[in-house]
Enzyme design. Structure first.
Site: not given
Ligand code: PAP
Length: 305
Positions: A121, A209
């Site tokens: 991340h 996404y």
């Protein structure tokens, strides 16, 4: 490389994310103190191999899905482990390097005896130098900030006891817009990988996404090409997509009742998996705030969500 002790980390600027989580500002990004410590250790000790693959994302942008897809794409010839998703959570199969200390199993991310599939991340500027300087490939997944913040709010609420009140949504939006959230600012996180992917498209593949939802097969074929593991037979891509569907994954026992990260049920990584759920949550004022602080700037970069 400097050594970062607990007391040095304690001197960093700090804030409370929705009053529940202590964050410190490290090199322009907000992280939990143990994550800073782990990230510094990685910078000092982690040596990437040319054939390693790194997945990267800000939180709640499709990490779990990307981990599942990349794992299946890379392991599709290995019949012994191809169906590992039925028994293991994707976060165990593809460890997040700075968070392995939170895993309930011992994971050795430093074992470089074979190529690794790992995730981070961390923003591009803070990944270990060798991840940037070697030929190892990076796949980043971004998501519309409005769906990201709604997903994140649900995730943090999932830790509350039944008798506790949900985190105030407005405050949550404010933290997100000010960039003071885990791995934030969101905008800089996305921009860092986006700009690098344009400079070096063979090194970094930038996915959205939303595009994965709209045309998953094209995106899966693109991932396989990028990883230099193209499909001989396109129907394999369909098979992988159905293996990794949210409906399938969320119903495995390991994801219904298990946990991989300490105090984090695996079920909290699977919710609706939809595009545009933010319409059910954001007031027009909140929408405007996110537009003005994040979306308009992303649009200027050519990143339409
Ligand atoms: P993480 O960063 O903490 O690992 P991440 O996986 O990035 O979380 O985000 C979780 C989101 O991905 C959830 O979105 P939602 O809250 O809007 O529903 C989750 O439902 C979604 N997700 C998880 N697995 C899948 C999947 N297989 N397909 C599509 N979306 C998924």
């Amino acid at each position: 490389m400097q050594r970062w002790t607990d007391s040095r980390i304690a001197e960093l600027p700090r804030t409370h994310f929705i009053e529940a989580l202590k964050l410190v500002e490290w090199e322009g990004y907000w992280c939990m103190p143990p994550i800073v410590k782990a990230a510094v250790a990685l910078q000092n000790n982690f040596e990437a191999r040319n054939d390693d693959v790194f997945l990267a994302s800000c939180a709640k942008t499709g990490t779990t899905w990307l981990k599942s897809l990349a794992f299946c794409i890379m392991q599709r010839q290995n019949h012994q482990i191809v169906d590992a998703l039925t028994l293991e959570n994707p976060h165990f199969l593809v460890p997040t390097v700075e968070a392995v200390a939170y895993s309930d199993k011992t994971i050795d991310i430093f074992d470089a005896s074979a190529a690794r599939l790992l995730h981070t991340h961390l923003p591009h500027a803070l990944v270990p130098d060798s991840v940037r300087s070697t030929l190892c490939k990076i796949i980043y997944i971004a998501r519309n900030p409005k769906d990201t913040v709604v997903s994140s709010w649900h995730f943090f609420n999932s830790f509350l006891r039944r008798d506790e009140e949900l985190f105030p949504f407005e405050k949550f939006i404010d933290c997100f817009c000010s960039g003071k959230h885990p791995y934030g600012p969101f905008l800089e996180h996305v921009m860092g990988y986006w700009e690098e992917s344009k400079k070096n498209p063979k090194k970094i593949l930038f996915l959205k996404y939303e595009e994965l939802k709209i045309d998953p097969k094209t995106q899966v074929l693109k991932i396989a090409e990028f990883l230099e593991r193209p499909f001989e037979d396109d129907t394999k891509a369909d098979e992988i997509l159905s293996r990794c569907s949210i409906e399938r994954l969320k119903n495995f026992e390991v994801n219904k009742s298990g946990s991989h990260f300490v105090d984090t049920p695996n079920s909290s990584f699977f919710r609706k998996g939809e595009v545009g759920d933010w319409n059910n949550y954001l007031t027009s004022e909140m929408e405007m705030k996110i537009d003005n602080t994040i979306c308009l700037k992303l649009r200027d970069l050519g990143l339409y969500f």
